[in-house]
Enzyme design. Structure first.
Site, PDB file in Angstrom:
ATOM      1  N   ASP A  33      36.747  42.116  27.777  1.00 25.20           N
ATOM      2  CA  ASP A  33      37.467  42.150  28.902  1.00 25.20           C
ATOM      3  C   ASP A  33      38.048  43.054  29.001  1.00 25.20           C
ATOM      4  O   ASP A  33      37.978  44.205  28.584  1.00 25.20           O
ATOM      5  CB  ASP A  33      38.651  41.362  28.128  1.00 25.20           C
ATOM      6  CG  ASP A  33      39.609  40.920  29.457  1.00 25.20           C
ATOM      7  OD1 ASP A  33      39.305  42.148  30.509  1.00 25.20           O
ATOM      8  OD2 ASP A  33      40.585  40.157  29.944  1.00 25.20           O
ATOM      9  N   THR A  74      40.343  39.517  35.813  1.00 17.56           N
ATOM     10  CA  THR A  74      40.617  38.625  34.646  1.00 17.56           C
ATOM     11  C   THR A  74      40.152  37.285  34.415  1.00 17.56           C
ATOM     12  O   THR A  74      38.614  36.798  34.499  1.00 17.56           O
ATOM     13  CB  THR A  74      41.141  38.177  33.238  1.00 17.56           C
ATOM     14  OG1 THR A  74      41.322  39.948  32.796  1.00 17.56           O
ATOM     15  CG2 THR A  74      40.990  37.958  32.344  1.00 17.56           C
ATOM     16  N   ARG A 158      44.600  32.528  29.652  1.00 17.16           N
ATOM     17  CA  ARG A 158      42.818  32.111  31.021  1.00 17.16           C
ATOM     18  C   ARG A 158      41.642  32.730  30.799  1.00 17.16           C
ATOM     19  O   ARG A 158      40.221  31.857  30.823  1.00 17.16           O
ATOM     20  CB  ARG A 158      43.316  33.046  32.284  1.00 17.16           C
ATOM     21  CG  ARG A 158      43.959  34.284  31.934  1.00 17.16           C
ATOM     22  CD  ARG A 158      43.643  35.489  32.967  1.00 17.16           C
ATOM     23  NE  ARG A 158      44.400  36.676  33.496  1.00 17.16           N
ATOM     24  CZ  ARG A 158      45.398  37.309  32.576  1.00 17.16           C
ATOM     25  NH1 ARG A 158      46.011  36.122  32.309  1.00 17.16           N
ATOM     26  NH2 ARG A 158      45.231  38.798  32.169  1.00 17.16           N
ATOM     27  N   ASP A 347      34.649  41.020  31.892  1.00 20.44           N
ATOM     28  CA  ASP A 347      34.840  40.399  33.706  1.00 20.44           C
ATOM     29  C   ASP A 347      35.180  41.031  34.709  1.00 20.44           C
ATOM     30  O   ASP A 347      35.706  40.763  35.876  1.00 20.44           O
ATOM     31  CB  ASP A 347      36.197  39.426  33.136  1.00 20.44           C
ATOM     32  CG  ASP A 347      37.441  40.516  32.098  1.00 20.44           C
ATOM     33  OD1 ASP A 347      36.589  41.124  32.140  1.00 20.44           O
ATOM     34  OD2 ASP A 347      38.198  39.773  32.122  1.00 20.44           O
ATOM     35  N   HIS A 348      35.289  42.930  34.004  1.00 20.19           N
ATOM     36  CA  HIS A 348      35.033  43.246  34.704  1.00 20.19           C
ATOM     37  C   HIS A 348      35.167  44.719  34.331  1.00 20.19           C
ATOM     38  O   HIS A 348      35.385  44.037  32.961  1.00 20.19           O
ATOM     39  CB  HIS A 348      36.718  43.425  36.125  1.00 20.19           C
ATOM     40  CG  HIS A 348      38.188  43.602  34.751  1.00 20.19           C
ATOM     41  ND1 HIS A 348      38.435  44.556  34.456  1.00 20.19           N
ATOM     42  CD2 HIS A 348      39.107  41.925  34.308  1.00 20.19           C
ATOM     43  CE1 HIS A 348      39.541  44.040  33.594  1.00 20.19           C
ATOM     44  NE2 HIS A 348      39.468  42.448  33.541  1.00 20.19           N
ATOM     45  N   HIS A 481      41.913  48.112  37.052  1.00 23.48           N
ATOM     46  CA  HIS A 481      40.999  47.207  37.655  1.00 23.48           C
ATOM     47  C   HIS A 481      41.440  46.450  39.018  1.00 23.48           C
ATOM     48  O   HIS A 481      42.487  46.778  39.385  1.00 23.48           O
ATOM     49  CB  HIS A 481      39.711  46.782  36.626  1.00 23.48           C
ATOM     50  CG  HIS A 481      40.932  45.684  35.643  1.00 23.48           C
ATOM     51  ND1 HIS A 481      41.384  44.281  36.116  1.00 23.48           N
ATOM     52  CD2 HIS A 481      41.553  45.747  34.615  1.00 23.48           C
ATOM     53  CE1 HIS A 481      42.136  43.747  35.645  1.00 23.48           C
ATOM     54  NE2 HIS A 481      42.228  44.563  34.544  1.00 23.48           N
TER      55      HIS A 481
END
Length: 540
Positions: A33, A74, A158, A347-348, A481
């Site tokens: 993450d 996310t 999540r 995820d970013h 982000h």
């Protein structure tokens, strides 16, 4: 005879590489993450040989891998990795978003139709029901007649629920506060398996409430900024965001076991639990491929708190490297060297702290939402005589009240256009677009293409607002982000293990290519709305 030869050639080609004994026994998907690509290169010399370097040296490194949509959050990130498509199709348009049907904010994994399992809390009601498409894990379950297992594990709900897909055997996430346990929901099971109960009953989690100091001498951490600076958040109860941190002492003022989420030990707990799952669930022990989805979330919590240039981030990645090595050694022992396949991505990414960028004379800054709201409310009253024409503003989108637009006898397209043009006048608004434009005009490149791939007709708003580069709506400390700029879109993509070549490429790859690549490796159907392409150059 000519036609028979051609037919035999085609049949042989179609089945090449997907014989049962050529498939990996286990696919491990790792999402880190908020991991920027440059964390691989910036901290490279601090890594050992068995974690990140093992993946890079033995496997394939896609060095120019990007997210191909906005927003980079996310929930959408994990969903896109596993579905091979974007929010335009899978429907997970944010972590939270305004639901135009129920007229309220909803959470990407929230589900009032289920209950938490393993906790007395009423907030752990999670399932993947808002995700509209299948994952490659779903397709593997269908292909194997549900014999192949799928398990998702993360600190964040999540991060476990969405990768596990709709057919997952289990998704486990960490409940902090005064519990410190891994939990799940009734979507998956009525009670926790004994091995999970045993893990929760052990003292493993509690053992991490200890001092967090740098793993190596802090003076050697030359790849990050000074430990004492003005760009970090820190913990309640400690005057400065500097090493060391007495976590046991600080826990009470920082959410009990929740404090572990904001330390590298959160990642260690996930690794501990993943190793326990591999052994207890006998993952990869037979010829039917299983899927283990592991998401390391503490990197995101630490980045939000301390920023991407902090000593805390550097130490976190050095320690995560050690946790990856532990995980890979377990896979070697339990599944067998060369019998499993791993991919690692994020995820970013994340932006450098804007206040730090400002100190380095780089254009950056902060959005004043209150000022912008005040200006916009005046425009609404002057133009329409009511504020109620706007139902919600969230995730840089404006949602209109269609009933009021109709009652005022206004044209929807005109209202969208007027509001987009109004917002464009505001400070630090870079570009604006209407839903009508997103739905009717095709953009094949640029930021417009990224926005369009993140735009879902049923769920997205009427006006989309794009802020200036490196300007964020956030506090003056820590990173965030969400944009379509390279600091948010450029993330690692590493493959290694069975069926994977050794090498690297600078060719641009996209996050939606991962699921089709794994599907091709397994010889299964692609996720039902996958738009990515198999990366054939990474496969033997």
């Amino acid at each position: 005879m000519k036609y028979v030869i051609i037919l035999l050639f085609v049949v042989n080609f179609s089945f090449h590489g997907i014989a049962q004994n050529e498939k990996p026994k286990l696919v491990v998907g790792i999402v880190v993450d908020q991991m920027r690509y440059d964390y691989l290169t910036r901290f490279y010399d601090k890594y050992g040989e068995g974690g990140f370097k093992r993946m890079m040296n033995e496997g394939f490194n896609c060095k120019n891998n990007h997210f191909n949509y906005v927003p980079t959050y996310t929930g959408p990130g994990h969903t896109s990795v596993y579905t091979g498509t974007t929010p335009k199709y899978h429907g997970v348009i944010g972590n939270n978003w305004y639901d135009k049907e129920t007229k309220k904010m909803v959470y990407c994994a929230g589900d009032d139709g289920v209950s938490g399992v393993g906790t007395a809390s009423d907030v752990e009601r999670m399932s993947p029901h808002r995700m509209k498409t299948t994952t490659f894990a779903d397709e593997n379950r269908l292909f194997t007649q549900m014999r192949g297992k799928t398990i998702g594990i993360s600190i964040k709900d999540r991060g476990a629920v969405l990768p596990a897909g709709h057919t997952g055997n289990a998704a486990y996430w960490f409940r902090g506060m005064d519990e410190g346990n891994f939990v799940t929901s009734t979507y998956y099971m009525a009670e926790l398996p004994k091995w999970v109960q045993d893990f929760n009953a052990s003292k493993i989690v509690e053992s991490y409430l200890k001092d967090w100091n740098t793993l190596y001498d802090i003076s050697t951490y030359v790849e990050s900024g000074p430990d004492l600076n003005n760009f970090e958040g820190g913990f309640k109860g400690k005057e400065t965001a500097t090493f060391p941190y007495n976590l046991k002492k600080l826990a009470k003022k920082n959410g009990g076991f929740n404090i572990l989420k904001v330390t590298p030990f959160g990642n260690s707990i996930v690794a501990d639990f993943a190793i326990a799952a591999i052994k207890a669930e006998a993952l990869g022990k037979d010829e039917v491929t299983d899927v283990l989805a592991v998401s390391f979330s503490s990197t995101d919590y630490i980045g939000h708190n301390f920023g991407v240039n902090s000593k805390e981030i550097e130490d976190t990645y050095i320690r995560l490297d050690k946790d990856l090595e532990r995980l890979f050694k377990t896979l070697d022992a339990e599944v067998g060297v060369g019998e499993y396949t791993v991919f690692l991505t994020a995820d970013h990414g994340a932006i450098e702290v804007p206040s730090y960028l400002q100190s380095a004379k780089i254009p950056a800054g902060y959005i004043n939402r209150s000022e912008r709201k005040e200006q916009f409310n005046k425009f609404l009253m002057d133009t329409y005589g009511t504020l109620e024409i706007v139902e919600n503003i969230s995730n840089n989108q404006i949602f209109l009240n269609r009933d009021i637009v109709k009652a005022l006898d206004l044209d929807l397209d005109d209202v969208q256009e007027d509001m987009a043009n109004e917002q464009l006048n505001y400070k630090n608004v870079y570009k604006t677009y209407t839903a009508t434009t997103m739905s009717s005009v095709y953009f094949d490149d640029g930021i417009e293409n990224l926005l369009q791939k993140g735009f879902n007709q049923k769920r997205s708003g009427d006006v989309i607002i794009l802020d200036d580069p490196a300007f964020i709506a956030y506090g003056k400390t820590g990173s965030t982000h969400g944009s379509g700029l390279n600091y948010d879109t450029h993330v690692p993509l590493l493959f290694f293990g069975k069926g994977i070549k050794q090498g690297y490429t600078f060719k641009k790859t996209e996050i939606t290519d991962i699921a089709p690549t794994i599907s091709a490796l397994l010889g299964i159907s692609f996720p039902n709305f996958a738009i990515g392409q198999p990366l054939d150059f990474v496969m033997d």
